[in-house]
Enzyme design. Structure first.
Site, PDB file in Angstrom:
ATOM      1  N   MET A   1       0.830  -1.210   0.000  1.00  0.00           N
ATOM      2  CA  MET A   1       0.000   0.000   0.000  1.00  0.00           C
ATOM      3  C   MET A   1       0.864   1.260   0.000  1.00  0.00           C
ATOM      4  O   MET A   1       0.640   2.175  -0.782  1.00  0.00           O
ATOM      5  CB  MET A   1      -0.924   0.007   1.227  1.00  0.00           C
ATOM      6  CG  MET A   1      -2.044  -0.993   1.184  1.00  0.00           C
ATOM      7  SD  MET A   1      -3.184  -0.735  -0.186  1.00  0.00           S
ATOM      8  CE  MET A   1      -4.061   0.740   0.354  1.00  0.00           C
TER       9      MET A   1
ATOM     10  N   SER B   1      -9.173   3.682   0.436  1.00  0.00           N
ATOM     11  CA  SER B   1      -9.803   2.465  -0.092  1.00  0.00           C
ATOM     12  C   SER B   1      -9.454   2.273  -1.558  1.00  0.00           C
ATOM     13  O   SER B   1      -9.238   3.238  -2.286  1.00  0.00           O
ATOM     14  CB  SER B   1     -11.319   2.528   0.043  1.00  0.00           C
ATOM     15  OG  SER B   1     -11.880   1.347  -0.512  1.00  0.00           O
TER      16      SER B   1
ATOM     17  N   LYS C   1     -14.264   5.445   6.854  1.00  0.00           N
ATOM     18  CA  LYS C   1     -13.590   4.347   6.141  1.00  0.00           C
ATOM     19  C   LYS C   1     -14.036   3.005   6.734  1.00  0.00           C
ATOM     20  O   LYS C   1     -14.263   2.033   6.016  1.00  0.00           O
ATOM     21  CB  LYS C   1     -12.069   4.489   6.236  1.00  0.00           C
ATOM     22  CG  LYS C   1     -11.271   3.273   5.702  1.00  0.00           C
ATOM     23  CD  LYS C   1     -11.527   3.035   4.241  1.00  0.00           C
ATOM     24  CE  LYS C   1     -10.894   1.851   3.563  1.00  0.00           C
ATOM     25  NZ  LYS C   1     -10.073   0.904   4.165  1.00  0.00           N
TER      26      LYS C   1
ATOM     27  N   HIS D   1     -17.434   2.345   5.482  1.00  0.00           N
ATOM     28  CA  HIS D   1     -17.270   1.940   4.076  1.00  0.00           C
ATOM     29  C   HIS D   1     -16.979   0.439   4.002  1.00  0.00           C
ATOM     30  O   HIS D   1     -17.596  -0.299   3.237  1.00  0.00           O
ATOM     31  CB  HIS D   1     -16.129   2.736   3.426  1.00  0.00           C
ATOM     32  CG  HIS D   1     -15.629   2.145   2.140  1.00  0.00           C
ATOM     33  ND1 HIS D   1     -14.824   1.021   2.104  1.00  0.00           N
ATOM     34  CD2 HIS D   1     -15.842   2.478   0.846  1.00  0.00           C
ATOM     35  CE1 HIS D   1     -14.564   0.707   0.844  1.00  0.00           C
ATOM     36  NE2 HIS D   1     -15.170   1.568   0.066  1.00  0.00           N
ATOM     37  N   ASN D   2     -16.033  -0.006   4.812  1.00  0.00           N
ATOM     38  CA  ASN D   2     -15.689  -1.438   4.795  1.00  0.00           C
ATOM     39  C   ASN D   2     -16.856  -2.289   5.267  1.00  0.00           C
ATOM     40  O   ASN D   2     -17.070  -3.392   4.760  1.00  0.00           O
ATOM     41  CB  ASN D   2     -14.463  -1.705   5.668  1.00  0.00           C
ATOM     42  CG  ASN D   2     -13.177  -1.238   5.001  1.00  0.00           C
ATOM     43  OD1 ASN D   2     -13.207  -0.370   4.139  1.00  0.00           O
ATOM     44  ND2 ASN D   2     -12.064  -1.806   5.397  1.00  0.00           N
TER      45      ASN D   2
ATOM     46  N   GLU E   1     -19.099  -2.628   2.495  1.00  0.00           N
ATOM     47  CA  GLU E   1     -18.445  -3.568   1.566  1.00  0.00           C
ATOM     48  C   GLU E   1     -18.732  -5.027   1.989  1.00  0.00           C
ATOM     49  O   GLU E   1     -19.025  -5.874   1.145  1.00  0.00           O
ATOM     50  CB  GLU E   1     -16.941  -3.261   1.578  1.00  0.00           C
ATOM     51  CG  GLU E   1     -16.044  -4.168   0.778  1.00  0.00           C
ATOM     52  CD  GLU E   1     -14.563  -3.832   1.051  1.00  0.00           C
ATOM     53  OE1 GLU E   1     -14.183  -2.645   1.003  1.00  0.00           O
ATOM     54  OE2 GLU E   1     -13.788  -4.763   1.332  1.00  0.00           O
TER      55      GLU E   1
ATOM     56  N   LYS F   1     -10.527  -8.934   8.577  1.00  0.00           N
ATOM     57  CA  LYS F   1      -9.414  -8.288   9.279  1.00  0.00           C
ATOM     58  C   LYS F   1      -9.900  -7.425  10.433  1.00  0.00           C
ATOM     59  O   LYS F   1      -9.111  -6.969  11.234  1.00  0.00           O
ATOM     60  CB  LYS F   1      -8.616  -7.429   8.303  1.00  0.00           C
ATOM     61  CG  LYS F   1      -7.641  -8.231   7.461  1.00  0.00           C
ATOM     62  CD  LYS F   1      -6.654  -7.270   6.814  1.00  0.00           C
ATOM     63  CE  LYS F   1      -5.776  -7.988   5.806  1.00  0.00           C
ATOM     64  NZ  LYS F   1      -5.126  -6.986   4.932  1.00  0.00           N
TER      65      LYS F   1
HETATM   66  P1  NDP Z   1       1.136  -4.468   6.082  1.00  0.00           P
HETATM   67  O1  NDP Z   1      -0.109  -4.244   6.849  1.00  0.00           O
HETATM   68  O2  NDP Z   1       1.511  -5.845   5.712  1.00  0.00           O
HETATM   69  O3  NDP Z   1       2.360  -3.786   6.882  1.00  0.00           O
HETATM   70  C1  NDP Z   1       3.696  -3.929   6.488  1.00  0.00           C
HETATM   71  C2  NDP Z   1       4.450  -2.647   6.693  1.00  0.00           C
HETATM   72  O4  NDP Z   1       4.450  -2.272   8.081  1.00  0.00           O
HETATM   73  C3  NDP Z   1       5.914  -2.792   6.308  1.00  0.00           C
HETATM   74  O5  NDP Z   1       6.350  -1.590   5.740  1.00  0.00           O
HETATM   75  C4  NDP Z   1       6.584  -3.033   7.647  1.00  0.00           C
HETATM   76  O6  NDP Z   1       7.941  -2.711   7.685  1.00  0.00           O
HETATM   77  C5  NDP Z   1       5.806  -2.095   8.515  1.00  0.00           C
HETATM   78  N1  NDP Z   1       5.909  -2.408   9.937  1.00  0.00           N
HETATM   79  C6  NDP Z   1       5.360  -3.450  10.593  1.00  0.00           C
HETATM   80  N2  NDP Z   1       5.664  -3.393  11.906  1.00  0.00           N
HETATM   81  C7  NDP Z   1       6.422  -2.284  12.082  1.00  0.00           C
HETATM   82  C8  NDP Z   1       7.035  -1.676  13.224  1.00  0.00           C
HETATM   83  N3  NDP Z   1       6.893  -2.189  14.449  1.00  0.00           N
HETATM   84  N4  NDP Z   1       7.737  -0.550  13.027  1.00  0.00           N
HETATM   85  C9  NDP Z   1       7.860  -0.008  11.794  1.00  0.00           C
HETATM   86  N5  NDP Z   1       7.306  -0.531  10.691  1.00  0.00           N
HETATM   87  C10 NDP Z   1       6.586  -1.659  10.835  1.00  0.00           C
HETATM   88  O7  NDP Z   1       1.146  -3.564   4.735  1.00  0.00           O
HETATM   89  P2  NDP Z   1      -0.029  -3.157   3.721  1.00  0.00           P
HETATM   90  O8  NDP Z   1       0.669  -2.353   2.701  1.00  0.00           O
HETATM   91  O9  NDP Z   1      -0.850  -4.320   3.303  1.00  0.00           O
HETATM   92  O10 NDP Z   1      -0.993  -2.227   4.584  1.00  0.00           O
HETATM   93  C11 NDP Z   1      -0.524  -1.055   5.224  1.00  0.00           C
HETATM   94  C12 NDP Z   1      -1.702  -0.390   5.920  1.00  0.00           C
HETATM   95  O11 NDP Z   1      -2.687  -0.074   4.963  1.00  0.00           O
HETATM   96  C13 NDP Z   1      -2.391  -1.252   6.975  1.00  0.00           C
HETATM   97  O12 NDP Z   1      -2.662  -0.463   8.095  1.00  0.00           O
HETATM   98  C14 NDP Z   1      -3.685  -1.666   6.314  1.00  0.00           C
HETATM   99  O13 NDP Z   1      -4.718  -1.780   7.269  1.00  0.00           O
HETATM  100  C15 NDP Z   1      -3.966  -0.519   5.378  1.00  0.00           C
HETATM  101  N6  NDP Z   1      -4.741  -0.844   4.199  1.00  0.00           N
HETATM  102  C16 NDP Z   1      -4.453  -1.931   3.447  1.00  0.00           C
HETATM  103  C17 NDP Z   1      -5.185  -2.239   2.306  1.00  0.00           C
HETATM  104  C18 NDP Z   1      -4.823  -3.417   1.486  1.00  0.00           C
HETATM  105  O14 NDP Z   1      -5.550  -3.678   0.500  1.00  0.00           O
HETATM  106  N7  NDP Z   1      -3.762  -4.141   1.783  1.00  0.00           N
HETATM  107  C19 NDP Z   1      -6.294  -1.376   1.882  1.00  0.00           C
HETATM  108  C20 NDP Z   1      -6.477  -0.219   2.696  1.00  0.00           C
HETATM  109  C21 NDP Z   1      -5.738   0.010   3.802  1.00  0.00           C
HETATM  110  P3  NDP Z   1       9.044  -3.843   7.357  1.00  0.00           P
HETATM  111  O15 NDP Z   1       9.115  -3.899   5.854  1.00  0.00           O
HETATM  112  O16 NDP Z   1      10.288  -3.318   7.967  1.00  0.00           O
HETATM  113  O17 NDP Z   1       8.584  -5.130   7.958  1.00  0.00           O
END
Ligand code: NDP
Length: 480
Positions: free
Chosen positions: A13, A133, A187, A190-191, A194, A265
């Protein structure tokens, strides 16, 4: 400092959002806890960003990130929701200065957003809960973005998010929906919507398969056709795509090889939990959330299946007419799901004094997000006609649609029950509609029972006051 904005958290994301921002000619500083994700993003997309007139500025530490951004700084946090978000905020705060803005773009519970906002306020920092979203594809090519927080925060953030959002009829699908937790709250709803939308689609599929005995490929065609009409939406289009897909390993329809236990989730669950607190009957979202839970109870499902058998009952239907009936039932139930969702948004808005504009919300949900649909344009029009609508159900356009579809809606629920094909969201949306319509509700009996066993008192329809009947004594009525 040369970046307009910064972003930390470069998983799918975050990196897609950063690429989208850079593609609009904006310079964005990017950081990730493990540096490798940041260097890979620059290696793979740094040149592309420059060609598009923007730039990705790679930063190895949060200190570098903060130093790279123009003041007052705006830092987007796009990390794993929950503890990770708190950890990153804690590291960021000492590096920032009064007036700087921290944006949580993950899916957060509104209580967490309110807590983080108060904590940052103590440092004269602005906190924005921002709902994004559209999944990974949307983040890259144009999501729908719901921004909370202060006017000050939106001054810098607004132009950036409006430049990267999906655009419908010239209007960006991004807006400042209200202060503090408003963005994350809408948001979340919205979910929730959904969830309801997907459950209604799933029940439609199940009925077409279990009652009309159509094959997945035929049902894909049905959905394809629906996508040409009033039901047109991203989810309907995607349903046709999923149902027409063949599994490469087995040659079976993909839908027949996927485990039938749906996951969640948390946003659907939060929507229902908060709706209970607010006293808003979001029955469609609740049914959808419970349907997912039920699907995961494989031991119970097996035990009940073994005890009662899993046969469905043949119900004679004219396939073409039944397909049309299901379409009408789907549309009417969808009106209910959105009516309930908008009710919850407005109840949350009243509770927190957010002053959310439902018409604006419908406008920014028309594109980019998962529930994007022709339908949202109708909702926008309904609120434009009447900003104080008591329920979407009574907006003239939707009232006509429900009236037209009502007989079909009832037939579908009856047939589902006769066939033994569960349609909880269809049935409960119809019950919701009938309950709102009913002249006298059996809540009167519930009040009588409550007064009888617990002296909980009741009101009368013919005079003011609160009353109690001495049920165990002489049965006289007293004003309480
Ligand atoms: P993830 O939820 O899988 O999160 C991974 C990211 O978080 C990596 O950059 C990771 O860093 C970082 N991270 C995890 N723990 C820590 C920590 N303790 N300190 C610093 N960094 C940390 O990634 P997504 O891209 O799927 O989602 C990101 C956000 O977007 C989430 O909050 C999710 O709810 C939201 N979201 C996601 C959607 C989707 O379709 N996936 C849609 C809409 C919102 P590292 O690489 O170092 O591990």
């Amino acid at each position: 400092a040369r970046a307009t904005i910064g972003l930390t958290g470069l998983a799918v994301m975050g990196s897609n959002l950063a690429r989208n921002i850079a593609s609009r000619g904006t310079t964005i500083a990017v950081h990730n806890r493990s540096t490798e994700k940041m260097t890979r993003l620059l290696d793979e997309h740094g040149d592309e960003a420059r060609e598009q007139g923007g730039e990705l500025v790679g930063c190895e530490s949060l200190e570098d990130l903060v130093a790279a951004i123009e003041k007052p700084r705006t830092v987007i946090v796009m990390v794993k929701a929950g503890e990770a978000t708190d950890a990153v905020i804690e590291d960021l705060v000492p590096l920032l200065e009064p007036g700087d803005v921290v944006v949580d773009a993950g899916n957060a519970h509104v209580d967490d957003t309110l807590r983080r906002q108060s904590a940052l306020e103590e440092h004269d920092l602005h906190f924005v809960g921002m709902g994004v979203s559209g999944g990974e594809e949307g983040a890259l090519n144009g999501p729908s973005i719901m921004v909370g927080g202060s006017e000050h925060a939106y001054a810098n953030l607004g132009p950036v998010v409006e430049s990267i959002a999906a655009v419908v009829d010239g209007t960006p699908c991004a807006a400042h929906v209200g202060p503090d937790g408003a963005g994350h709250f809408v948001k979340m709803v919205h979910n929730g919507i959904e969830y309801a939308d997907m459950q209604l689609i799933a029940e439609s599929y199940d009925l077409l398969r279990g009652v009309a005995r159509l094959e997945p490929a035929q049902i894909a065609e049905v959905f394809h056709g629906w996508n040409e009409g009033d039901l047109e939406s991203f989810l309907i289009e995607m349903t046709a795509d999923v149902l027409s897909h063949t599994d490469a390993d087995t040659g079976q329809p993909f839908i027949d090889v996927v485990a039938d236990a749906a996951e969640q989730k948390g946003t659907g669950r939060w929507t229902v939990q908060i709706a209970l607190d607010l006293g808003v009957p979001v029955t469609g979202i609740a049914e959808a959330t419970f349907a997912r839970s039920l699907s995961g109870h494989t031991d119970q499902r097996k035990a009940v299946r073994e005890t009662f058998g899993s046969d469905t009952h043949d119900v004679e239907v004219d396939v073409e007419a039944f397909v049309d009936d299901v379409a009408s039932a789907l549309y009417a139930s969808k009106v209910v799901a959105y009516a309930q969702g908008f009710d919850q948004v407005m109840a949350g808005s009243r509770e927190h004094d957010w002053d959310v504009d439902p018409g604006q919300l419908a406008t920014i949900w028309r594109g980019g997000c998962i529930i994007r649909a022709r339908f949202l344009d109708r909702i926008r029009e309904a609120y434009a006609e009447n900003g104080d609508l008591t329920s979407l159900l009574v907006a003239p356009f939707f009232a006509d649609a429900v009236r037209d579809g009502l007989a079909a809606w009832r037939r579908v629920v009856v047939i589902a029950a006769q066939a033994g094909v569960p349609a909880p969201a269809f049935a409960s949306s119809l019950a919701y509609f009938d309950a709102l319509r009913r002249d006298r509700l059996p809540a009167a009996l519930v009040q009588g029972l409550r007064d009888n066993f617990g002296a909980h008192t009741y009101q009368r329809i013919d005079k003011d006051g609160t009353f109690h009947t001495t049920w165990a004594g002489d049965r006289t009525e007293h004003e309480a």
